[in-house]
Every structure is written in C-alpha cells, then in structure tokens.
Scaffold this active site. Structure first.
Site, short mmCIF file in Angstrom:
data_model
loop_
_atom_site.label_atom_id
_atom_site.label_comp_id
_atom_site.label_asym_id
_atom_site.label_seq_id
_atom_site.Cartn_x
_atom_site.Cartn_y
_atom_site.Cartn_z
N GLY A 218 47.03 35.42 51.06
CA GLY A 218 46.49 36.78 50.90
C GLY A 218 47.27 37.78 51.73
O GLY A 218 48.34 37.46 52.25
N ASN A 219 46.76 38.97 51.85
CA ASN A 219 47.40 39.98 52.69
C ASN A 219 46.31 40.80 53.38
O ASN A 219 45.12 40.60 53.15
CB ASN A 219 48.36 40.84 51.87
CG ASN A 219 47.66 41.59 50.77
OD1 ASN A 219 46.82 42.45 51.03
ND2 ASN A 219 47.97 41.25 49.52
N ARG A 220 46.72 41.71 54.23
CA ARG A 220 45.76 42.39 55.11
C ARG A 220 45.21 43.70 54.53
O ARG A 220 44.60 44.48 55.25
CB ARG A 220 46.42 42.66 56.45
CG ARG A 220 46.78 41.36 57.15
CD ARG A 220 47.50 41.61 58.45
NE ARG A 220 46.70 42.38 59.37
CZ ARG A 220 47.11 42.76 60.57
NH1 ARG A 220 48.32 42.43 60.97
NH2 ARG A 220 46.34 43.48 61.36
#
Ligand code: CTP
Length: 423
Positions: A218-220
């Site tokens: 995922g990413n932030r």
C-alpha cells in the site's frame, strides 16, 4: 429526534450496538427493529438494554397500537445496519413480511442503508439492481467498506464503521456530524454554484495490491485531499462521483461513492464513470506495480525453504488511459492529475512536473511542492495542509495555492470553473 435502527441478519449486527450508542449519546430516541435472523447474532435483550426501549420484530405485537404504522410515521430517520443482500432485496421489492420491512414502507423521512455482505453477494447483479432501484427512489445506500470480511476473504462488503454511518445519517437530517468526522462543506461565497450541474469524477485514497489473503502493498495516502476536493466540488454545486481506495477519512455525504481496493479495480471503475463526466480529477495515489501473483493461502515462513521473493508487474497508467479515452470518444472533458515531485542533481521538481504533465497529457497537474532534501512524505501524506503549484498543459501561467487541503481544493475548483467558463 426519533430514529428507527433496523438490524439485518449478519455478523456485523454487533457493530450496530456501537452505532446505537452514538445515536443515544447524541440525545436521540432510538427504536431498534431487529429482523428475526439478526437475533441469532445479537438478541433483543441487548437492544432493549442499550436503547432502554421495548424491542420487537413482530407485526402482531401491540396490535392495538398498530405498531408498524406508528413507528414508521413517528420516525424522523430510519437507518438499516447491517443491510444484508436479502434485506435490500425485500426493501427493493416492497415486501412487508416483518416489522422492519413494513415500517420501511410506512416511512416518510429519509432512509439510510449500510450494507454488509460477502464481496460476491455485493457485486452480484441482483444486489446491484436492488441497490440501484432503492437509490432511484431516493433511498440512501452507502457503499460497503473494503477490507477483511467474516472469513479469510477481503474486498468490498464490510459494514462501514459506526462513526461513518452516524455521520452519513446525521448529514441526511441536516444535523451535521462531529466536526472531526465531516468538515463543514461550505463554499466561499464566490464559489457557490460555480459548478452547478457539472459532473465531476474524483478518485482518492491509496490503492492496495494484495499479496495473500491478509497482506498487501500500500501507500501512505490518507484520502484527505481527494475528499476535500469532493467537498469543494459539492459545495460549488457539482454532481460528484467519488471512487476511492481505502482512506483515513469518511467520504463526504452527497457524493455518489464507490469503494475499490486495487489499481485494476480503480481502472475499471474510473474508465466506466469517466464516459459521463465533464471533469475528471485523479487524486488517488495509484500503485505503479502489483505482485505478479496473489497467494491463495497466507504466505508462511518455513525454516527449510528459501524466503519468498516478491515479483512485481506494472499497473496501467489510469490517468493516461482516461486522456486516451477522451480523445478516442472525441469527448470534451477537463482532466486534472496530481503529482508529488522532488528535484535532484539533474533537474528541479518543476522541470520533472512539467515533463509528467506532457507525458500524461492531462489539462492541469496539481503538483505538491516537496523541497530538496525533504522526503516529502511527512509534508504531504496524512497532513491537514498542503502547498501546491497547478501547471497547465496549454502553457497558462502556473497557479500557486496553499493552506488547508480544503483551501487547496477550493483553488482547484476555482481554476476548473474558470476553464469551463462557469466561474
Ligand atoms: N496515476 C494513474 N495511474 C498510475 C499511476 C498514477 O492514474 N498507475 C495518476 C495519479 O492518480 C496522479 C498522476 O497519475 O494523478 C501522477 O501520479 P504519479 O504517481 O506522480 O505518476 P507516475 O506516473 O507514477 O510517475 P512516477 O514515475 O514519478 O511515479
């Protein structure tokens, strides 16, 4: 306010106890109507204790008071959570075979369904047709959240969190949710109505690429900038569709919301919706790569076997595809991309951003200014404020905007309205 809380027969019924608490703590009188099946998950005694009111699901209880007529008429709002596939079908079909469905037919105030079911059941054509029927009648149906379901499966189908349902319910009766959950969607005077009737498609959140049933890449991205854009566009009078990957903030009430998880799901949802959009804003943080295969079982560590190596394949560039589709369909559409850029020894951030704008072919590119030596992640992701430069493909002078994410969103909306000739 008199609220009816209908509870369907799903394991998520227990979460409705928290929802009930939110309603009662906000000072509302809640009548709980559980379906027969739901009492297998949470018994009537729990609802009676928490609501401090008698609970029944039988049309023939208190016949002298004509319960279904009275409860339906007195309700200022009906919320059904969890709404199972069966309950959505019975409501869409106008059935009146228990106290809850009968009450729904008597309802005069707004009705909100919060669905929860397995992904296959949610995506089934029958369920989607029932949801479309209910929505066409003005019934509000939330999209289910994406995430872990009852078994090992993950996907769209989770009951939205009680706070999200509460905020959506309060928005329906104009009471507004707590400030932290739903920022005030007021447009500055000059922007009110500048996008009246304009169909705006916004993507938001950070995509997740599954590795196995419990893990993902995922990413932030928090989804805050995308939801601020949706709120700004709604306040400017637009007809807003929000397609979002997982976010830390609830989707704003008033938008047509579709929850997705992966880049490929985002791609199909976006390309389908872009065909009828006047403006497309791609604020989602899309994973550029996904694992080349998804393990059906949880990847385990084993002492005598080499540690796994994750192989990635490239995801399609959705923004570039939206631009290509516009050209193929000869469509008039304004397309806005987002980018976070850093400079390096070879060129500065603006030069890289300009190259990206030309490569993608979108009309506007909203560039997060990330300073030299700053990784940027702390300055952009999850923060409540932002500072951007908006570049235009046609060579118009860049526009600077800064402040809260909502202020940045208003600046983007203003620029869009100017380009459409409506602001
Ligand atoms: N985007 C997209 N599809 C992708 C990647 C990005 O539609 N597979 C969109 C984003 O929503 C954003 C814009 O493209 O509006 C720029 O995203 P960014 O990640 O900066 O672009 P990349 O093409 O991934 O560029 P880079 O190589 O710098 O990561």
């Amino acid at each position: 306010m008199n609220i009816v809380l209908g509870v369907g027969g799903g394991i998520a019924a227990y979460k409705s106890a928290l929802l009930l608490r939110l309603f009662t703590e906000a000072g509302h009188r809640v009548t709980v109507i559980p379906t027969e099946a739901s009492t297998k998950f949470v018994g009537a005694a729990t609802w009676e204790a928490l609501s401090r009111r008698p609970v029944t699901n039988d049309v023939f209880d208190a016949v002298d008071q004509v319960n279904h007529v009275r409860i339906g008429h007195e309700a200022d709002l009906i919320v059904v959570a969890p709404a199972t596939a069966d309950l959505l079908a019975r409501a869409a079909g106008g059935h009146a075979d228990d106290l809850l469905t009968t009450t729904l037919l008597m309802a005069r105030g707004p009705v909100l369904f919060a669905p929860a079911m397995h992904t296959e059941m949610w995506q089934h054509a029958s369920t989607q047709a029932n949801v479309a029927t209910l929505r066409s009648r003005g019934v509000h149906v939330l999209d289910p959240a994406v995430g872990r379901l009852t078994g090992p499966d993950t996907g769209p189908g989770r009951l939205p969190e009680p706070e999200v349902i509460f905020a959506a319910a309060m928005a329906l009766v104009g009471e507004g949710a707590p400030a932290a959950a739903t920022p005030e969607p007021e447009a500055p005077g000059a922007l009110a109505g500048v996008l009246a009737g304009v169909r705006v498609l916004i993507t938001a959140g950070g995509t997740r690429e599954p590795l196995d049933p419990v893990r993902y890449l995922g990413n932030r991205s928090s989804g805050k900038q995308g939801t601020a854009l949706a709120e700004a566009a709604l306040a400017a009078g637009a007809d807003v569709t929000l397609i979002h990957a997982p976010m830390e903030v609830p989707a704003p009430a008033g938008a047509k919301v579709q929850a997705i998880e992966t880049a490929l799901e985002l791609r199909s949802a976006t390309l389908a919706a872009a065909g009828v959009a006047d403006v497309v804003i791609m604020a989602a943080a899309v994973a550029d790569f996904r694992p080349s295969s998804i393990s059906t079982g949880k990847i385990k560590k084993r002492d005598h076997v080499a540690d796994p190596v994750i192989t990635l394949v490239r995801n399609p560039d959705i923004l570039a595809e939206v631009v290509a589709h516009r050209a193929a369909l000869n469509q008039t559409q304004l397309i806005v991309g987002f980018a976070a850029e850093t400079g390096d020894d070879e060129a500065d951030a603006s030069t890289y951003a300009q190259a990206k704008l030309e490569r993608k072919g979108c009309d506007l590119l909203v560039v997060n200014e990330v300073g030299p030596g700053d990784t940027g992640s702390e300055r952009v992701f999850g923060q409540d404020s932002n500072h951007v430069e908006i570049l235009a493909l046609d060579g118009a002078s860049p526009v600077q905007a800064g402040g809260s994410k909502r202020e940045v969103a208003d600046a983007v909306v203003q620029l869009i309205a100017q380009r459409l000739g409506t602001g």
